[in-house]
Design a protein around this motif. Structure first.
Motif, PDB file in Angstrom:
ATOM      1  N   LEU A  31     -31.424  -9.475   3.140  1.00 40.06           N
ATOM      2  CA  LEU A  31     -32.862  -9.525   2.875  1.00 40.06           C
ATOM      3  C   LEU A  31     -33.528 -10.622   3.704  1.00 40.06           C
ATOM      4  N   ALA A  32     -32.836 -11.765   3.792  1.00 37.65           N
ATOM      5  CA  ALA A  32     -33.374 -12.846   4.623  1.00 37.65           C
ATOM      6  C   ALA A  32     -33.497 -12.359   6.064  1.00 37.65           C
ATOM      7  N   ALA A  34     -34.054  -9.349   6.949  1.00 44.44           N
ATOM      8  CA  ALA A  34     -35.226  -8.470   7.022  1.00 44.44           C
ATOM      9  C   ALA A  34     -36.497  -9.289   7.207  1.00 44.44           C
ATOM     10  N   LEU A  35     -36.578 -10.400   6.463  1.00 45.79           N
ATOM     11  CA  LEU A  35     -37.748 -11.278   6.610  1.00 45.79           C
ATOM     12  C   LEU A  35     -37.837 -11.799   8.042  1.00 45.79           C
ATOM     13  N   ILE A  36     -36.686 -12.242   8.558  1.00 47.93           N
ATOM     14  CA  ILE A  36     -36.684 -12.801   9.912  1.00 47.93           C
ATOM     15  C   ILE A  36     -37.104 -11.738  10.920  1.00 47.93           C
TER      16      ILE A  36
END
Lengths: 628, 371
Positions: A31-32, A34-36
């Motif tokens: 998920l991190a 995806a944010l990046i």
């Protein structure tokens, strides 16, 4: 049992927790990621797009219109200036109850229904948080009243701007012209970048013909504003380039003198400097108050001007096409000399009428019983019609056309003023084209005395006079004399524009024609002798009386002008230059339905000559220019 | 080992003796400092905002230290009381709460107004972890039903306020306890399927503005001046920041009011505009380190209750971060979840720091260290 299972599963439970938290950690990292990924997309890949949008959000370009150039006369007298004018502006976004506010303001300044109507129209076209004008041209009193009550009205502001003012008023209206709101049609042909933020544009006169020089180039400000549109600070400022100041050849005092000399009649005066071609004065009476147009003329005033039977908006000097009448006689005499048809001493007999060959029709001389035997000097001096009928027939219309064309008859003089009319200088070809008919010899007769098909403008007559005064030198008439760059004070002189000169076989012919014109004023039998009586300088002139209504055949003489209704009376004309030995001014005067050239037009010319050559008499200066 | 390191070691030891986890504390302080800086810029350099936020941070850190002193066993044994009281308060809020922004979330205690739903964020994982503490693992069907009821009641009460964001976080906190407690995969999948099936039902129970948010999320260009405005302006702020950002105090979107809610839910957009992608990576790293530290505390904890609670709190913290950032950058619908430790706001910050107090308590009350 519960205790048992707990003990039994203690290790398994711990292992299960480890596995689950590891899975969770992996999901977290995904998920991190995806944010990046998304952030990289926004901030790196689409950075440029969003940067532009961010700037578009906050930056607004505000156009700063240039200051229009001044118009000055030859001596630096202001003819068109920019005066501060105060308008009442309202920022609708800062007002709670607009209708209530307008009502309250109406108690302090006069607000008409039209003002309010226009305010609402303008509001639609104004960006948020910008002042919308509610009332233009506040009086000092009204400004004071608003200022005192300012605290009561948030969002109301008195806005100072420059507005065009014409100190000469109606006297200068037809030469200086005026500015007024840009119309939709004009907008299409304008460079939108140069005219952004500009309300008015030159409509007539010098204001129109030199619009390009007067206008200047707008500057701009880049303003940072917040989300509500409120401007916060200036990011960039490009100064506008002010329009050029124009120095005209026009002499304001002469202009006023000429305007006043035509007081009470309809007519025109054009005065040229024969040495330079400079336009000294151009008057058309009646004039109009040009200031009326600057702030948008109201309907009633415009209607009054437009439907006035005296037609104040009509520029008689440039657009009025009148039969030039006898004013063309000196020029005709020159044609006769040039083509060798007569010499100065050739005599023709005037029995009071002229007959073409053996035809029955009689062309009458203005002098009922005839002038008797006439040489060229006397024919000009006494304005004998028969002499010129005869001469014209011998010249033939085409030779008249070719010769007269050189004096800018039948064509534009090319003055730097808009909407000049060319008049008519007939020829066989012209008639064929215009009417599809052949030219009849009888039609040549009246051309000899500037009647028939022939028409010309006062501007053309002044130019013809100037050409005679300069003995053939043709200088294009020019209103503009100097262009002053406001920023570097640089002055560009407008050069004289020499055109193809009129060359005669023998230059002494000029002197013969000028002698005739001199005699018109200074000879005891000259038609304009009355204006020469007390003149302390020598004038060369020529009267003209042009018929508005054709005479019936064989009619002895038209009824006396005084007996006719005004619209049927003859136009009065006079051309002159002075001093004869060193011409400094050439003038053409027209008085519509004035009766006779000697009676109505010559005295006007004399006043104009006096004003220029002897200084302006005090009484003329004091007389207020008449308003329409 | 050399002198200075020994010195640092002893400081850490001193902190541990006072039930403080130095690693967690440092990470939290780093984020809080960053948060104050961002807020200073986002509020238009409004010092009164900064003071107010600093006071809240002080309150939160104090709460954290106090909670860290409480032995985990105490927490576990008082779990039913805490949960019960909190549920009661939620019911009270629904019946006589204070309206703010169209939602009833507040309970006015005259001196302070506070949101019981915030306390539930802690009460829920505590209660479920306590329930599962002495239950067999993996979770039995009967326990699952019991937990399901415990989970559902407060979640629905909060959702009714309506406060979808908080309800989501409460449900997540509870759900993580069950997940870490060994809920069977097929039940997890079943629950996910059931949730998907219930989605349309949920849709019609959403308030209009909530539906609007979801529609806008699907297509932000749908109504750029209205509902899509937030997210569009937020993306402009972030996108214009670029790799290195516009620099501190140099952001324009927030300062000129183009970006709504720039102090609260959308503060991350301000940060991303001024600090750029690099700043974002640093912030994300700090958040991830906090989560990993929490998970590591959970892994090393000494009983089921502590393990489940610590794990759940850590994962919930990540949900905070992810939901807020995801909303601000436009990959999730707009749900009112603040950016933890950065967004301007009261109760949520104090509760969040108190939850780290729980983690510290769990870590520092281990038998081995306590002796």
């Amino acid at each position: 049992m519960r205790g048992q299972s707990r003990i039994k599963n203690s290790f398994a439970e711990r292992r299960l927790f480890t596995v689950r938290s590891l899975i969770a950690a992996v999901v977290l990292l995904l998920l991190a990621g995806a944010l990046i990924a998304r952030m990289t997309w926004l901030q790196v890949v689409q950075n440029e797009y969003y940067s532009t949008r961010s700037d578009d959000n906050r930056m607004r370009v505000q156009i700063v219109p240039p200051v229009r150039g001044l118009i000055l006369d030859r001596n630096g007298v202001l003819l068109a200036e920019n005066l501060p004018s105060y308008s009442l502006e309202v920022v609708p976004e800062q007002v709670e109850d607009l209708d209530q506010l307008i009502k309250q303001l109406g108690e302090l300044v006069s607000l008409e229904a039209r003002d309010i109507e226009r305010f609402h129209e303008r509001r639609k076209r104004t960006p948020r948080f910008q002042g919308v004008p509610l009332r233009l041209r506040l009086s000092n009193d009204e400004v004071a009243k608003i200022e005192v009550n300012r605290h009561r009205f948030p969002g109301v502001d008195v806005h100072a701007a420059l507005s065009r003012h014409y100190p000469l008023g109606a006297a200068g209206s037809h030469v200086i012209g005026y500015v007024s709101s840009i119309t939709e049609n004009e907008l299409k042909s304008l460079d939108p970048r140069r005219y952004q933020g500009t309300q008015n544009i030159g409509k007539v006169g010098v204001e129109k013909s030199h619009e390009d020089l007067l206008h200047g180039t707008p500057g701009y400000k880049i303003i940072e504003s917040n989300a509500t549109g409120r401007p916060l600070r200036e990011l960039e400022y490009e100064r506008p380039v002010p329009g050029r100041n124009l120095h005209l050849n026009v002499d304001a005092k002469l202009q006023i003198a000429a305007y006043n000399a035509l007081h009470g009649v309809e007519g025109a005066v054009v005065a040229l400097n024969p040495k330079t071609g400079g336009l000294l004065a151009l008057v058309s009476q009646p004039g109009f108050e040009p200031d009326l147009f600057v702030h948008g003329i109201d309907h009633a005033s415009f209607k009054a001007l437009n439907e006035n039977p005296l037609r104040p908006l009509y520029n008689r000097a440039l657009q009025g096409q009148y039969p030039p009448g006898s004013t063309v006689k000196p020029m005709m005499a020159l044609a006769g000399l040039e083509y060798g048809i007569n010499t100065p001493s050739t005599a023709r007999y005037c029995p009071g009428f002229f007959r073409l060959g053996n035809a029955r029709r009689r062309y009458r001389c203005w002098k009922r019983h005839g002038h008797g035997s006439m040489n060229m000097l006397h024919a000009i001096m006494q304005s004998c019609d028969v002499y010129f009928y005869d001469l014209a027939v011998e010249l033939g219309v085409d030779r008249i056309h070719d010769f007269a064309s050189q004096f800018s008859l039948g064509q534009l003089t090319g003055i730097d003023l808009p909407r000049e009319k060319p008049g008519v200088l007939p020829s066989k070809a012209w008639k064929k084209e215009r009417f599809g008919q052949i030219w009849y010899p009888g039609e040549t007769v009246s051309v000899g005395i500037g009647q028939g098909y022939m028409t010309s403008t006062p501007m053309q007559l002044a130019q013809m006079t100037s050409i005679i005064a300069r003995r053939g030198e043709v200088l294009r008439p020019q209103a503009l004399r100097k262009i002053e760059d406001v920023i570097d004070q640089n002055i560009t002189e407008i050069e004289m524009r020499q055109e193809k000169p009129v060359t005669l076989r023998d230059p002494v012919f000029w002197q013969r024609a000028i002698d005739g014109m001199h005699a018109v004023v200074h000879h005891a039998r000259g038609t304009a002798r009355r204006i020469g009586l007390d003149a302390d300088y020598e004038i060369a002139g020529k009267t003209g009386t042009s018929q508005v209504i054709a005479l019936a055949q064989d009619e002895h003489r038209a009824p006396k002008n005084e007996d006719l209704p005004k619209h049927a009376r003859d136009h009065a004309l006079f051309i002159a230059f002075a001093p004869v030995e060193d011409p400094q001014i050439a003038v053409a005067v027209l008085v519509e339905h004035g009766g006779s050239g000697s009676g109505a037009a010559a005295p006007v010319a004399r006043k104009v000559l006096d004003a220029y050559l002897r200084g302006i008499p005090v009484e003329i200066v004091e007389e207020e220019p008449e308003k329409p | 080992m050399s002198g200075p390191q020994e010195e640092e070691f002893s400081l850490s030891r001193w902190l541990v003796q006072h039930r403080i986890d130095a690693t967690l504390l440092m990470l939290l302080l780093a984020v809080c400092t960053l948060g104050l800086l961002v807020l200073y810029s986002a509020s238009g350099q409004n010092m009164s905002h900064i003071y107010a936020q600093a006071i809240r941070l002080g309150l939160g850190l104090t709460a954290m230290i106090i909670v860290a002193q409480i032995p985990p066993e105490w927490v576990r044994t008082s779990a039913p009381w805490l949960f019960g009281a909190c549920t009661l308060l939620l019911i009270l809020v629904l019946t006589l709460g204070d309206d703010a922004k169209g939602a009833t979330r507040w309970l006015d205690l005259k001196i302070i107004r506070f949101q019981p739903s915030e306390i539930m964020k802690l009460a829920m994982p505590i209660a479920l972890a306590a329930y599962l503490h002495d239950r067999p693992c993996p979770v039995t069907f009967r326990d699952l039903i019991a937990c399901g009821i415990l989970l559902a009641i407060p979640t629905l009460l909060v959702a009714r306020q309506p406060d979808l964001g908080t309800a989501l976080l409460i449900a997540a906190a509870g759900g993580f306890v069950l997940y870490l407690g060994g809920l069977r995969w097929r039940i997890i999948l079943l629950a996910a399927a059931a949730a998907a099936a219930a989605a349309p039902l949920l849709w019609f129970n959403l308030h209009e503005y909530q539906q609007e948010r979801v529609l806008t999320f699907i297509n932000p260009a749908r109504d750029p001046a209205g509902a899509g405005y937030h997210i569009t302006q937020s993306k402009i702020a972030i996108g214009s920041g670029g790799l290195f950002g516009k620099g501190w105090l140099n952001g324009t979107q927030a300062k000129l009011n183009f970006l709504p809610e720039s102090n609260t839910d959308f503060v991350f957009a301000v940060f991303a505009e001024e600090a750029g992608l690099l700043g974002f990576l640093v912030l994300l790293m700090l958040y991830m380190l906090i989560v990993l530290r929490g998970l590591s505390i959970a892994a090393r904890s000494q009983d089921t209750f502590q393990r489940l609670l610590a794990g759940s709190l850590s994962l919930t913290f990540f949900v905070y971060v992810f939901v807020n950032m995801g909303m601000v950058i436009g990959i999730l619908p707009v749900v009112g979840v603040p950016l933890p430790l950065v967004s301007y706001g009261g109760t949520s910050m104090v509760i969040l720091l108190a939850s780290f107090g729980l983690l510290m308590s769990i870590h520092t009350h281990r038998k081995l260290l306590a002796e």
